[in-house]
Design an enzyme around this catalytic site. Structure first.
Site, PDB file in Angstrom:
ATOM      1  CE  LYS A   1      13.865  -9.117  15.788  1.00  0.00           C
ATOM      2  NZ  LYS A   1      15.368  -8.953  15.946  1.00  0.00           N
TER       3      LYS A   1
ATOM      4  CB  THR B   1       0.714  19.741 -18.608  1.00  0.00           C
ATOM      5  OG1 THR B   1      -0.184  20.374 -19.543  1.00  0.00           O
ATOM      6  CG2 THR B   1      -0.065  19.334 -17.367  1.00  0.00           C
TER       7      THR B   1
ATOM      8  CB  ALA C   1       6.429  13.983 -10.157  1.00  0.00           C
ATOM      9  CB  ALA C   2       6.573  19.829 -11.158  1.00  0.00           C
TER      10      ALA C   2
ATOM     11  CG  ASN D   1       5.901 -28.232  22.014  1.00  0.00           C
ATOM     12  OD1 ASN D   1       4.905 -28.281  21.320  1.00  0.00           O
ATOM     13  ND2 ASN D   1       5.874 -27.742  23.248  1.00  0.00           N
TER      14      ASN D   1
ATOM     15  CD  GLU E   1      -7.051  20.969 -20.474  1.00  0.00           C
ATOM     16  OE1 GLU E   1      -7.621  20.666 -19.410  1.00  0.00           O
ATOM     17  OE2 GLU E   1      -6.208  20.229 -21.023  1.00  0.00           O
TER      18      GLU E   1
ATOM     19  N   GLY F   1     -10.684  17.148 -19.745  1.00  0.00           N
ATOM     20  CA  GLY F   1     -10.542  17.687 -21.091  1.00  0.00           C
ATOM     21  C   GLY F   1     -11.083  16.698 -22.112  1.00  0.00           C
TER      22      GLY F   1
ATOM     23  NE  ARG G   1      -8.286  17.837  -4.334  1.00  0.00           N
ATOM     24  CZ  ARG G   1      -8.846  17.131  -5.323  1.00  0.00           C
ATOM     25  NH1 ARG G   1      -8.495  17.364  -6.580  1.00  0.00           N
ATOM     26  NH2 ARG G   1      -9.727  16.191  -5.057  1.00  0.00           N
TER      27      ARG G   1
ATOM     28  CG  ASN H   1      15.701 -10.598  20.718  1.00  0.00           C
ATOM     29  OD1 ASN H   1      14.927 -10.282  21.614  1.00  0.00           O
ATOM     30  ND2 ASN H   1      15.572 -10.139  19.485  1.00  0.00           N
TER      31      ASN H   1
END
Length: 467
Positions: free
Chosen positions: A351, A94, A25-26, A377, A171, A156, A31, A386
């Site tokens: 909430k 890689t 993940a380097a 009701n 590749e 590849g 993009r 609140n």
């Protein structure tokens, strides 16, 4: 309650083999054009990296190492306590990336599974298939995950014989026309024995079109040593789709949502217009739940059997009990709990509120930080006040209480069982059980005042100069 759990990785699996996962993940992810690291962009409310790690965790790895580079601080914070990290800087391909994990896996001789943080949908079963193949009788040096897309594009290629033994990895930029005609493509995912991996990587060169150290070259190096490698092929090319742009992220979201809609309907959920309903990775729906068009489930939602979610409702962090009705145009925020047979209607927001069995708030209401008793009701236009600008306070409404329309309940306040709050009241003090509370100004009646007012204004209007 039997539920359809809408989450990609499926049921937990286990393997007896000792293995480590190295997740690459380097990359800069340029993009994406985002300040958020590419692999932290969410799909179905969950970072793509977390989708992948959940599938890895289902196999109980001994170690997880995430290779970071650009945006390392974000990734280190995201995986803290769940995985080690190592830095690739500068980034030379890689193969070079995987090498950076060597110190974290020093002396490790179990299997190593090499994955990519921007390829989030790899199934646990596929990972297990790769590890199993590594230990078959022919003992391949490397196992590569291949796939056969509709259009091979610039992936590849994996050149393999009928037995699945790899003759060459290449590749696209370095491939001949004959090699490019091969439709079996390299996903980049590999399984390698820890005892072999880093020795092979040390012999990888960068004499190629990109001047990088390709991970795939370890297959060719092993072949030069007289050892063979093997390819296993996924039956779903979609699981190895990489995500590098906003458009690809949207396509991945669409892919995920389509699968989950199908799973939900197969489990007994009725979707009136499936393409308009959006799930989160952890959405749980019971049997005979009906979901109308244009409903969005944020993270943390559980819906019990027989509930009906009407159009244009948004739920997040909420629990909906059996046979409840929600909406249309309702919003359930985190902490909202609807107990059996309760009902909220159009333009109602909840909430951190529990709506008791059979209770209802039919329209135009806000219930925050409240507990509403069974069969109470709540009239139209009612709000629980609140928040005073600094702190939140609780409102408690007893069983069978009746709150008249356009009432403001100023917390902290308790409305007793069977009590009635008259319409238009602003309630600032507790209301006892069975009590009627009316908090509004006395009406003043002035006979004939309106007629005199209209006569005066009409004469004034008539006297104005014409424009």
């Amino acid at each position: 309650m039997e539920t359809a759990t809408i989450c990609w990785q499926g049921t937990r699996m286990s393997t007896q083999r000792d293995f480590a996962a190295v997740i690459l993940a380097a990359g800069k992810g340029t993009r994406m054009k985002s300040d958020l690291h590419k692999v932290l962009h969410p799909i179905a409310g969950r970072a793509m990296l977390d989708h992948l790690m959940a599938s890895v965790d289902a196999l109980a790895p001994s170690e997880k190492v995430v290779v970071v580079g650009a945006g390392r601080e974000q990734l280190e914070a995201a995986v803290e306590g769940r995985a080690k990290t190592c830095l690739q800087e500068p980034q030379h391909g890689t193969g070079h990336a995987v090498q950076q994990a060597e110190s974290d896996l020093a002396g490790y001789e179990g299997d190593v599974l090499i994955l990519y943080g921007d390829v989030p949908f790899v199934r646990s079963s596929t990972m297990e298939m790769m590890l199993d193949r590594l230990h078959e009788q022919d003992a391949p040096a490397v196992v590569v995950l291949g796939f056969e897309p509709d259009d091979a594009l610039q992936y590849g290629r994996v050149i393999a014989n009928a037995d699945g033994h790899i003759e060459k990895m290449v590749e696209f930029k370095d491939a001949s026309e004959q090699e490019r005609a091969c439709t079996l493509c390299n996903s980049g995912l590999m399984a390698v024995k820890g005892a072999d991996l880093f020795d092979l990587l040390r012999r990888v060169g960068n004499d190629n079109a990109q001047g990088e150290y390709y991970l795939v070259d370890i297959v060719n190096i092993a072949r030069g040593d007289g050892r063979h490698s093997a390819v296993v092929v996924t039956d779903d090319p979609g699981e190895v789709a990489g995500i590098n742009s906003r458009a690809e992220l949207a396509a991945a979201e669409a892919q995920w949502q389509e699968l989950k809609r199908e799973e939900a309907m197969a489990a007994g959920v009725s979707l009136k217009a499936p393409e308009t309903v959006f799930f989160s990775w952890d959405t749980e729906l019971g049997r005979d739940v009906t979901v109308e068009p244009n409903v969005v489930f944020g993270p943390g939602v559980k819906v019990a059997d027989g509930a009906h979610i009407k159009s244009f409702s948004h739920l997040e962090g909420a629990t909906v009990g059996p046979n409840c009705q929600v909406g249309p145009y309702a919003r359930l925020r985190p902490g909202a709990v609807m107990e059996e047979d309760s009902f909220i209607g159009n333009f109602v927001e909840m909430k951190k509120t529990t709506l008791g069995p059979g209770a209802k708030a039919s329209h135009l209401t806000y219930l925050g930080d409240a507990t509403v008793g069974a069969k109470a009701n709540i009239g139209a236009g009612t709000i629980t006040c609140n928040y005073d600008g600094y702190f939140k306070y609780q409102t408690v409404i007893g069983e069978r209480a009746f709150i008249g329309s356009n009432s403001a309940l100023v917390a902290p306040v308790t409305i007793g069982a069977d009590a009635i709050v008259a319409a238009g009241s602003t309630v600032t003090r507790d209301v006892a059980d069975g009590e009627l509370r009316m908090e509004r100004a006395e009406q003043s009646v002035k006979p004939g005042w309106a007629d005199r007012f209209h006569d005066t204004m009409k004469k004034k209007k008539a006297a104005e100069p014409k424009k």
